[in-house]
Design a protein around this motif. Sequence first.
Motif, PDB file in Angstrom:
ATOM      1  N   GLN A 186       0.834  -1.211   0.000  1.00 45.95           N
ATOM      2  CA  GLN A 186       0.000   0.000   0.000  1.00 45.95           C
ATOM      3  C   GLN A 186       0.869   1.261   0.000  1.00 45.95           C
ATOM      4  O   GLN A 186       0.581   2.223  -0.721  1.00 45.95           O
ATOM      5  CB  GLN A 186      -0.921   0.003   1.224  1.00 45.95           C
ATOM      6  CG  GLN A 186      -2.082  -0.981   1.134  1.00 45.95           C
ATOM      7  CD  GLN A 186      -2.907  -0.991   2.407  1.00 45.95           C
ATOM      8  OE1 GLN A 186      -2.350  -1.097   3.508  1.00 45.95           O
ATOM      9  NE2 GLN A 186      -4.216  -0.877   2.269  1.00 45.95           N
ATOM     10  N   ILE A 187       1.923   1.252   0.793  1.00 43.46           N
ATOM     11  CA  ILE A 187       2.816   2.416   0.858  1.00 43.46           C
ATOM     12  C   ILE A 187       3.512   2.619  -0.480  1.00 43.46           C
ATOM     13  O   ILE A 187       3.593   3.745  -0.992  1.00 43.46           O
ATOM     14  CB  ILE A 187       3.836   2.244   1.999  1.00 43.46           C
ATOM     15  CG1 ILE A 187       3.115   2.306   3.354  1.00 43.46           C
ATOM     16  CG2 ILE A 187       4.928   3.306   1.922  1.00 43.46           C
ATOM     17  CD1 ILE A 187       3.987   1.910   4.531  1.00 43.46           C
ATOM     18  N   LEU A 188       4.011   1.527  -1.069  1.00 45.25           N
ATOM     19  CA  LEU A 188       4.677   1.637  -2.359  1.00 45.25           C
ATOM     20  C   LEU A 188       3.708   2.134  -3.431  1.00 45.25           C
ATOM     21  O   LEU A 188       4.065   2.975  -4.268  1.00 45.25           O
ATOM     22  CB  LEU A 188       5.270   0.289  -2.772  1.00 45.25           C
ATOM     23  CG  LEU A 188       6.025   0.263  -4.108  1.00 45.25           C
ATOM     24  CD1 LEU A 188       7.202   1.235  -4.084  1.00 45.25           C
ATOM     25  CD2 LEU A 188       6.499  -1.158  -4.434  1.00 45.25           C
ATOM     26  N   GLY A 189       2.477   1.644  -3.404  1.00 47.08           N
ATOM     27  CA  GLY A 189       1.476   2.096  -4.368  1.00 47.08           C
ATOM     28  C   GLY A 189       1.192   3.586  -4.238  1.00 47.08           C
ATOM     29  O   GLY A 189       1.083   4.309  -5.243  1.00 47.08           O
ATOM     30  N   MET A 190       1.056   4.068  -2.987  1.00 50.24           N
ATOM     31  CA  MET A 190       0.841   5.502  -2.772  1.00 50.24           C
ATOM     32  C   MET A 190       2.015   6.308  -3.315  1.00 50.24           C
ATOM     33  O   MET A 190       1.833   7.333  -3.972  1.00 50.24           O
ATOM     34  CB  MET A 190       0.652   5.796  -1.276  1.00 50.24           C
ATOM     35  CG  MET A 190      -0.727   5.435  -0.734  1.00 50.24           C
ATOM     36  SD  MET A 190      -1.002   6.090   0.947  1.00 50.24           S
ATOM     37  CE  MET A 190      -0.090   4.894   1.915  1.00 50.24           C
ATOM     38  N   TYR A 191       3.227   5.829  -3.033  1.00 47.29           N
ATOM     39  CA  TYR A 191       4.418   6.547  -3.479  1.00 47.29           C
ATOM     40  C   TYR A 191       4.490   6.608  -5.008  1.00 47.29           C
ATOM     41  O   TYR A 191       4.745   7.666  -5.599  1.00 47.29           O
ATOM     42  CB  TYR A 191       5.662   5.848  -2.916  1.00 47.29           C
ATOM     43  CG  TYR A 191       6.969   6.466  -3.344  1.00 47.29           C
ATOM     44  CD1 TYR A 191       7.469   7.597  -2.713  1.00 47.29           C
ATOM     45  CD2 TYR A 191       7.712   5.906  -4.390  1.00 47.29           C
ATOM     46  CE1 TYR A 191       8.675   8.165  -3.102  1.00 47.29           C
ATOM     47  CE2 TYR A 191       8.920   6.459  -4.787  1.00 47.29           C
ATOM     48  CZ  TYR A 191       9.391   7.594  -4.146  1.00 47.29           C
ATOM     49  OH  TYR A 191      10.582   8.152  -4.539  1.00 47.29           O
ATOM     50  N   LEU A 192       4.247   5.477  -5.651  1.00 46.61           N
ATOM     51  CA  LEU A 192       4.354   5.414  -7.108  1.00 46.61           C
ATOM     52  C   LEU A 192       3.271   6.231  -7.800  1.00 46.61           C
ATOM     53  O   LEU A 192       3.448   6.664  -8.941  1.00 46.61           O
ATOM     54  CB  LEU A 192       4.294   3.962  -7.581  1.00 46.61           C
ATOM     55  CG  LEU A 192       5.522   3.112  -7.236  1.00 46.61           C
ATOM     56  CD1 LEU A 192       5.276   1.645  -7.568  1.00 46.61           C
ATOM     57  CD2 LEU A 192       6.747   3.610  -7.995  1.00 46.61           C
ATOM     58  N   ASN A 193       2.144   6.448  -7.140  1.00 46.44           N
ATOM     59  CA  ASN A 193       1.098   7.305  -7.698  1.00 46.44           C
ATOM     60  C   ASN A 193       1.351   8.783  -7.408  1.00 46.44           C
ATOM     61  O   ASN A 193       0.704   9.648  -8.008  1.00 46.44           O
ATOM     62  CB  ASN A 193      -0.267   6.920  -7.128  1.00 46.44           C
ATOM     63  CG  ASN A 193      -0.920   5.799  -7.910  1.00 46.44           C
ATOM     64  OD1 ASN A 193      -0.951   5.820  -9.137  1.00 46.44           O
ATOM     65  ND2 ASN A 193      -1.432   4.797  -7.197  1.00 46.44           N
ATOM     66  N   ARG A 194       2.282   9.063  -6.531  1.00 43.48           N
ATOM     67  CA  ARG A 194       2.462  10.426  -6.035  1.00 43.48           C
ATOM     68  C   ARG A 194       3.762  11.085  -6.481  1.00 43.48           C
ATOM     69  O   ARG A 194       3.836  12.304  -6.640  1.00 43.48           O
ATOM     70  CB  ARG A 194       2.405  10.383  -4.498  1.00 43.48           C
ATOM     71  CG  ARG A 194       2.710  11.672  -3.787  1.00 43.48           C
ATOM     72  CD  ARG A 194       1.645  12.731  -4.091  1.00 43.48           C
ATOM     73  NE  ARG A 194       1.979  13.977  -3.429  1.00 43.48           N
ATOM     74  CZ  ARG A 194       2.897  14.849  -3.861  1.00 43.48           C
ATOM     75  NH1 ARG A 194       3.568  14.605  -4.960  1.00 43.48           N
ATOM     76  NH2 ARG A 194       3.126  15.962  -3.192  1.00 43.48           N
ATOM     77  N   VAL A 195       4.797  10.277  -6.720  1.00 47.76           N
ATOM     78  CA  VAL A 195       6.120  10.826  -6.959  1.00 47.76           C
ATOM     79  C   VAL A 195       6.157  11.571  -8.294  1.00 47.76           C
ATOM     80  O   VAL A 195       5.483  11.215  -9.258  1.00 47.76           O
ATOM     81  CB  VAL A 195       7.183   9.710  -6.905  1.00 47.76           C
ATOM     82  CG1 VAL A 195       7.082   8.788  -8.113  1.00 47.76           C
ATOM     83  CG2 VAL A 195       8.585  10.296  -6.760  1.00 47.76           C
ATOM     84  N   TYR A 196       6.985  12.615  -8.348  1.00 47.74           N
ATOM     85  CA  TYR A 196       7.055  13.481  -9.523  1.00 47.74           C
ATOM     86  C   TYR A 196       8.210  13.057 -10.426  1.00 47.74           C
ATOM     87  O   TYR A 196       9.331  12.835  -9.974  1.00 47.74           O
ATOM     88  CB  TYR A 196       7.250  14.937  -9.086  1.00 47.74           C
ATOM     89  CG  TYR A 196       7.255  15.929 -10.222  1.00 47.74           C
ATOM     90  CD1 TYR A 196       6.154  16.039 -11.064  1.00 47.74           C
ATOM     91  CD2 TYR A 196       8.358  16.743 -10.452  1.00 47.74           C
ATOM     92  CE1 TYR A 196       6.151  16.951 -12.113  1.00 47.74           C
ATOM     93  CE2 TYR A 196       8.364  17.656 -11.487  1.00 47.74           C
ATOM     94  CZ  TYR A 196       7.256  17.752 -12.320  1.00 47.74           C
ATOM     95  OH  TYR A 196       7.248  18.650 -13.355  1.00 47.74           O
ATOM     96  N   PHE A 197       7.940  12.948 -11.737  1.00 48.88           N
ATOM     97  CA  PHE A 197       8.928  12.506 -12.719  1.00 48.88           C
ATOM     98  C   PHE A 197       9.392  13.629 -13.644  1.00 48.88           C
ATOM     99  O   PHE A 197      10.201  13.393 -14.537  1.00 48.88           O
ATOM    100  CB  PHE A 197       8.344  11.372 -13.577  1.00 48.88           C
ATOM    101  CG  PHE A 197       8.201  10.058 -12.864  1.00 48.88           C
ATOM    102  CD1 PHE A 197       9.176   9.087 -12.955  1.00 48.88           C
ATOM    103  CD2 PHE A 197       7.073   9.789 -12.099  1.00 48.88           C
ATOM    104  CE1 PHE A 197       9.040   7.865 -12.310  1.00 48.88           C
ATOM    105  CE2 PHE A 197       6.922   8.568 -11.452  1.00 48.88           C
ATOM    106  CZ  PHE A 197       7.913   7.604 -11.547  1.00 48.88           C
ATOM    107  N   GLY A 198       8.882  14.835 -13.454  1.00 50.75           N
ATOM    108  CA  GLY A 198       9.228  15.918 -14.355  1.00 50.75           C
ATOM    109  C   GLY A 198       8.226  16.061 -15.484  1.00 50.75           C
ATOM    110  O   GLY A 198       7.375  15.197 -15.710  1.00 50.75           O
ATOM    111  N   HIS A 199       8.312  17.180 -16.183  1.00 48.43           N
ATOM    112  CA  HIS A 199       7.426  17.500 -17.311  1.00 48.43           C
ATOM    113  C   HIS A 199       5.951  17.377 -16.929  1.00 48.43           C
ATOM    114  O   HIS A 199       5.117  16.960 -17.734  1.00 48.43           O
ATOM    115  CB  HIS A 199       7.748  16.616 -18.518  1.00 48.43           C
ATOM    116  CG  HIS A 199       8.980  17.053 -19.251  1.00 48.43           C
ATOM    117  ND1 HIS A 199       8.985  18.010 -20.233  1.00 48.43           N
ATOM    118  CD2 HIS A 199      10.281  16.681 -19.102  1.00 48.43           C
ATOM    119  CE1 HIS A 199      10.218  18.201 -20.672  1.00 48.43           C
ATOM    120  NE2 HIS A 199      11.022  17.415 -19.993  1.00 48.43           N
TER     121      HIS A 199
END
Length: 669
Positions: A137-150
């Motif tokens: 669940q934590i990893l899923g939240m992070y992967l939906n939230r983290v910024y990749f640029g552009h």
Amino acid sequence: MTLYVLWVIRDLPDPSQNVLAAGDVVVLDHNGNLIEDWSPAGHYHVTLTLKEMGPYAPKAVLAAEDRSFYSHGAIDPTATARAAWVDVTSRGLNQGGSTITQQLVKMQLLTPEKSISRKTEEIVLAIVLEQRYSKDQILGMYLNRVYFGHGAYGVGAAARTYFNEDAKDLSPAQAAFLAGLIQAPSAYDPAVRYGLARERELYVLHGMVSTNALRSDEADKAAGEDVKSQLNIQATARQSKAPHFVDYVLTKLERTFGSTAVQQGGITVRTTLDLDLQQAAQDAVANGVHDLKVFNVNNSALLAADPKSGEVRAWVGSADYGNDSIGGQFDVVLSLRQPGSSFKPYVYEAALRDHRITWDTILHDQLTNFNGYVPRDFDNGGMGDIKASTAILYSRNIPAVEVGQMEGINNVIDLAHAMGVNSKLQPNLSTAIGGSDVTLYDHVQGYQTFANSGRRVDLHSILEVTDSMGHSLYKFENPTSTTVLTPAEAYLMTDVLKRYQYQWGFGWNRQMASKTGTSDDGKGGIPDSWIMAYNPNIVVGVWVGNTAPNGGGGRIRAYGENVGLTIMKRFINALPAGTRNWYARPPGVVDGCSGTAQDPFLAACPTPSPSPSPSPCASPSIPAGASPSPSASACPSPSASPSPSPSPSPSPSPSPSPKQSPLASPTPT
């Protein structure tokens, strides 16, 4: 302690909800006017479950950010101890050792402030988060939230933005490439710094092998995949009045606070930019590039700063940020280019300061072999014996190399570095006529030292950063300054370069000191043309060239003088009335040692080598603050062929007309 913990955990995120709750990064100019509202709400976001992210993206992110995520708790003691040791030894909070759980806490709940109390909150929240939710669940939240640029938040948006793919369809190479961007999306932006993004991709692939996400042969195959050709970066709905400048500011924020400064948001950045000057700069560049289109110019950059404070006032990194055909997102202000003759003031200044020459020294503008190096001008000839001041105003190449040899090119390089040119300069005589690459940023920094009467003040762009509650997270205090030249030494250059705009008939509406530059590709072609200008109120540099999406480009037919007649003229003539000051003559400067010469001399009156002798063709002196006539030189111009030859260098006509067409080159430069 219980009450403290309850207070700290009051805002824990809920994985069942949309976790994109970042605040804006509001970027203001120095007067408080809005440059850009970097709002996640206006950017791209796709919410996915962990399974919908495919087999490679989650594993690549773990390899990039937290390889032991599933085996340690909320805190990684080893990484934390390492970070603490670096912070202690460097006497600051500089090293990151955060787990993905800690990063999620920082992005979602906390400000970018670096302090002991904030770190304590982060640890408490991370521990409670791991007690409340599973690792998936934590990893899923992070992967939906983290910024990749552009403008892409989350791996789903990143896959679409960079590769026009669904996250589940990303190849191992593509997944590793995206994961590598997380650490610093602006600094690793592949649109402008593909090489750095590629290095991060290889780092992530190596990590995927060490975490058993890939076999070695699979990683080798992925490393050989041409990711660059697969990039299809989608345009965002970004609205900015100075996009290259904001990108630079975001990069500075990432370096100061970590990438979470952008990802978490909720901050306001007051910068040094002046939006009125920025608009004037953008108009000058856009219209000037249109003027110079007939010379195959399709791109330009402009940087302007206050020489006294070092505050950047205008920053145009390309003629059109959104134009992919010229690689518009690539910031030429930070790009290495050959400066041509605009480098010569460093050469003459070093020799003047060290009493190797005076402006009355006779130099020999004739074909010369300097131990195997034979510099040439556009005319493959020379003007004979001329004064040093005439040589720089006519921007002759052979005399500049002669001075560089007299002074010692290493001494020239040392002075250029001290004045702010941080680029690597080659210890060859060709450097004396602009044969080593510099950035426009560094070049403006170097001329800032001239403009500030010999005192270098480092350029800077951020005045203050505050959080959503108005608390100051960072405030610029005292600029770094160093005395490189005495006021008298700096004045020697300024008093001669003030004649340059009249020598070439630029038609500027105020007094500036200036110098052009035209580079050479070794085959008689021109890749870059420049002009630098300054007075006590502003220092400006302009570059023009021809660029393509892949970082390449073509030759141009515009010389530095063409840039002075178009882009620089538009910008200078649009400056406010308060930027018309000029320099008072400092103590220690006299008008010639013999009482007859009209160029400025240091009062010590050294006898340089070769010794001064009467000039066969003197350039009249122009008193400070006066408005000389366009015909500032009595020297006849050598005949010129209409097409350039190796090492373009200016050679003006005797009396450029003030009504000259802005597209007409006085003579080939």
